[in-house]
Design an enzyme around this catalytic site. Structure first.
Site, short mmCIF file in Angstrom:
data_model
loop_
_atom_site.label_atom_id
_atom_site.label_comp_id
_atom_site.label_asym_id
_atom_site.label_seq_id
_atom_site.Cartn_x
_atom_site.Cartn_y
_atom_site.Cartn_z
N ARG A 1 -52.90 -27.73 184.40
CA ARG A 1 -53.22 -26.32 184.72
C ARG A 1 -51.95 -25.50 184.94
NH1 ARG A 1 -56.73 -28.57 183.48
NH2 ARG A 1 -58.86 -28.64 184.20
N SER B 1 -63.13 -23.10 189.02
CA SER B 1 -62.37 -23.83 190.05
C SER B 1 -61.34 -22.92 190.71
CB SER B 1 -61.60 -25.00 189.43
OG SER B 1 -62.49 -25.81 188.72
N GLU C 1 -55.67 -22.13 191.81
CA GLU C 1 -55.59 -22.21 190.35
C GLU C 1 -55.49 -20.84 189.65
OE1 GLU C 1 -58.20 -25.00 187.95
OE2 GLU C 1 -58.68 -23.10 187.02
C1 LIG Z 1 -67.40 -20.34 185.40
C2 LIG Z 1 -65.96 -20.62 185.03
C3 LIG Z 1 -65.59 -21.88 184.62
C4 LIG Z 1 -64.27 -22.17 184.25
N1 LIG Z 1 -63.96 -23.44 183.85
C5 LIG Z 1 -62.68 -23.72 183.48
C6 LIG Z 1 -62.34 -25.04 183.02
O1 LIG Z 1 -63.18 -25.90 182.91
N2 LIG Z 1 -61.05 -25.29 182.70
C7 LIG Z 1 -60.09 -24.33 182.78
O2 LIG Z 1 -58.95 -24.63 182.45
N3 LIG Z 1 -60.39 -23.07 183.20
C8 LIG Z 1 -61.65 -22.75 183.55
N4 LIG Z 1 -61.95 -21.49 183.99
C9 LIG Z 1 -60.89 -20.49 184.09
C10 LIG Z 1 -60.76 -19.58 182.86
O3 LIG Z 1 -61.91 -19.67 182.06
C11 LIG Z 1 -59.55 -19.93 182.00
O4 LIG Z 1 -58.39 -19.90 182.78
C12 LIG Z 1 -59.38 -18.96 180.83
O5 LIG Z 1 -58.34 -19.43 179.99
C13 LIG Z 1 -59.06 -17.55 181.27
O6 LIG Z 1 -59.14 -16.71 180.13
P1 LIG Z 1 -59.30 -15.15 180.26
O7 LIG Z 1 -59.21 -14.59 178.88
O8 LIG Z 1 -60.52 -14.80 181.02
O9 LIG Z 1 -57.98 -14.77 181.08
P2 LIG Z 1 -57.78 -13.58 182.14
O10 LIG Z 1 -58.45 -13.92 183.41
O11 LIG Z 1 -58.09 -12.29 181.51
O12 LIG Z 1 -56.21 -13.69 182.35
C14 LIG Z 1 -55.63 -14.78 183.05
C15 LIG Z 1 -54.11 -14.59 183.10
O13 LIG Z 1 -53.59 -14.71 181.78
C16 LIG Z 1 -52.91 -13.53 181.39
N5 LIG Z 1 -53.24 -13.30 179.98
C17 LIG Z 1 -54.46 -13.20 179.42
N6 LIG Z 1 -54.36 -13.07 178.08
C18 LIG Z 1 -53.04 -13.07 177.79
C19 LIG Z 1 -52.29 -12.94 176.59
N7 LIG Z 1 -52.89 -12.78 175.41
N8 LIG Z 1 -50.95 -12.99 176.67
C20 LIG Z 1 -50.33 -13.14 177.85
N9 LIG Z 1 -50.98 -13.26 179.03
C21 LIG Z 1 -52.32 -13.22 179.00
C22 LIG Z 1 -53.46 -12.44 182.29
O14 LIG Z 1 -52.52 -11.38 182.44
C23 LIG Z 1 -53.68 -13.21 183.58
O15 LIG Z 1 -52.48 -13.35 184.28
C24 LIG Z 1 -63.28 -21.16 184.34
C25 LIG Z 1 -63.66 -19.87 184.75
C26 LIG Z 1 -64.98 -19.59 185.08
C27 LIG Z 1 -65.37 -18.19 185.50
#
Ligand SMILES: Cc1cc2nc3c(=O)[nH]c(=O)nc-3n(C[C@H](O)[C@H](O)[C@H](O)COP(=O)(O)OP(=O)(O)OC[C@H]3O[C@@H](n4cnc5c(N)ncnc54)[C@H](O)[C@@H]3O)c2cc1C
Length: 336
Positions: A161, A235, A331
């Protein structure tokens, strides 16, 4: 198309915790040209930028007095066993597409919320597979210079992570696409206990990619609170990795705990078990609550602020430290 920049936009529906903060400026980018226009706009107006994907891994504890750039560049390109996906693709739909194309390796990562571009930030992982297992390279734009660049796997410094994008390169690059290497033949990864159980009666050769995908989806739907119904970011804490010595101390405090032994004799412990055994399920701060369904998840009962969430997380960390002498790490990305 000229870039449309809006003012004072509520981000409540743009983060899965449902935190009610505002973006001073907000724009959507659908191409690399629009992205560079957005960066130029920010520079001309003396604004910093924040990249927003699906908002499923952020805790927004203040208004964002910046230009928030919603990443909406889409597209996928297949070449042999390699696939390049643009940052604005929905992660789960992308996983589905790879399976449809007869390319394997991402099944265990089904149903992770968010977009492709955020996947490298915390090296997303689930059920025994991590993005880094398949990662080859990514393309990005440097926020400061506006230049495009390519980073390979080593440069991304992936670990559990974690990646360089949470450390040395935090907030510096905008990821525009990722390239993964997949398999033409399906080889299931079933080490994870939940999956092992489901498939224990079957020979490995009889398990299909769709079987694993379906199992992962079913397990997730059963285990995790749905952000559509109750705000959360999945998480909230990483599973602590501790030394053998610390593990002995932990077992002395509670001999019902389990661990997974990793390389170098490091023990990986379930953060959910520590939180649960410390009796913290259901603990609240304002409208933020440690989920009763899953101890690792902090939920927004409706009107929680980012501060409530952060203060509740601090209470959890303190209570687990007092009970087990283990320090939990948060996380998601906290913007405070
Ligand atoms: C119900 C649930 C279950 C989940 N299960 C998991 C799991 O099993 N495993 C896991 O690893 N994660 C899990 N997550 C966390 C999440 O899904 C991941 O971390 C996912 O990759 C976040 O993507 P996002 O597009 O929503 O990012 P955002 O929340 O929009 O952004 C996260 C961070 O990344 C940055 N960012 C986003 N896109 C870019 C880009 N293109 N370039 C540079 N920076 C960027 C943002 O500025 C921010 O700092 C879960 C979340 C939820 C709500």
């Amino acid at each position: 198309v000229t870039l449309v920049v809006e003012e004072n936009v509520s981000l409540r529906n743009r983060n899965t915790l449902g935190l009610d903060v505002k973006a001073l400026r907000y724009c959507r980018v659908r191409s690399e040209i629009e992205l560079k226009d957005a960066l130029a706009y920010a520079r001309n107006h003396g604004l910093d930028t924040f990249i927003l994907g699906g908002g499923s891994n952020i805790v927004l504890a203040r208004n964002l007095d910046v230009l928030v750039i919603s990443m909406e560049i889409t597209g996928c390109e297949f070449s042999g066993h390699q696939v390049t996906a643009m940052a604005g693709e929905n992660w789960h739909e992308f996983v589905e597409l790879t399976i449809e194309q007869g390319l394997y390796g991402l099944e265990n990562l089904s149903l992770i919320p968010g977009l492709v571009g955020a996947a490298p930030i915390q090296n997303i992982g689930a059920y025994g597979v991590e993005l880094s297992d398949r990662f080859m390279q990514l393309s990005a734009v440097d926020k400061a210079s506006g230049e495009s660049l390519v980073l390979d796997k080593t440069q991304c410094q992936f670990s559990y992570r974690d990646s360089i994008f949470k450390h040395g390169l935090r907030d510096q690059l905008i990821i525009t696409s990722i390239t993964l290497g997949l398999d033409g033949e399906f080889c299931p990864v079933l080490e994870y206990a939940d999956l092992q159980q489901r498939f224990s009666a079957q020979a490995t050769g009889q398990v299909s990619a769709m079987d694993v995908r379906d199992a992962v989806i079913a397990i997730r739907l059963n285990k995790l609170p749905d952000p559509e119904k109750i705000g959360n970011v999945g998480s909230f804490f990483k599973n602590p990795e501790i030394s053998a010595e610390q593990w002995n101390d932990l077992r002395a405090r509670d001999d019902t705990l389990n661990s997974r032994v990793m390389d170098g004799g490091i023990h990986k412990v379930s953060a959910a078990a520590l939180i649960d055994k410390a009796g913290l399920k259901g603990m609240t701060k304002g409208a933020a609550e440690v989920s009763r369904q899953h101890a690792l998840v902090i939920v927004n009962q409706g009107t929680a602020t980012g501060q409530d969430v952060i203060l509740l997380a601090d209470k959890v960390i303190e209570a687990v430290k007092n009970r087990f002498n283990v320090t939990l790490e948060v996380e998601p990305i906290v913007v405070s």
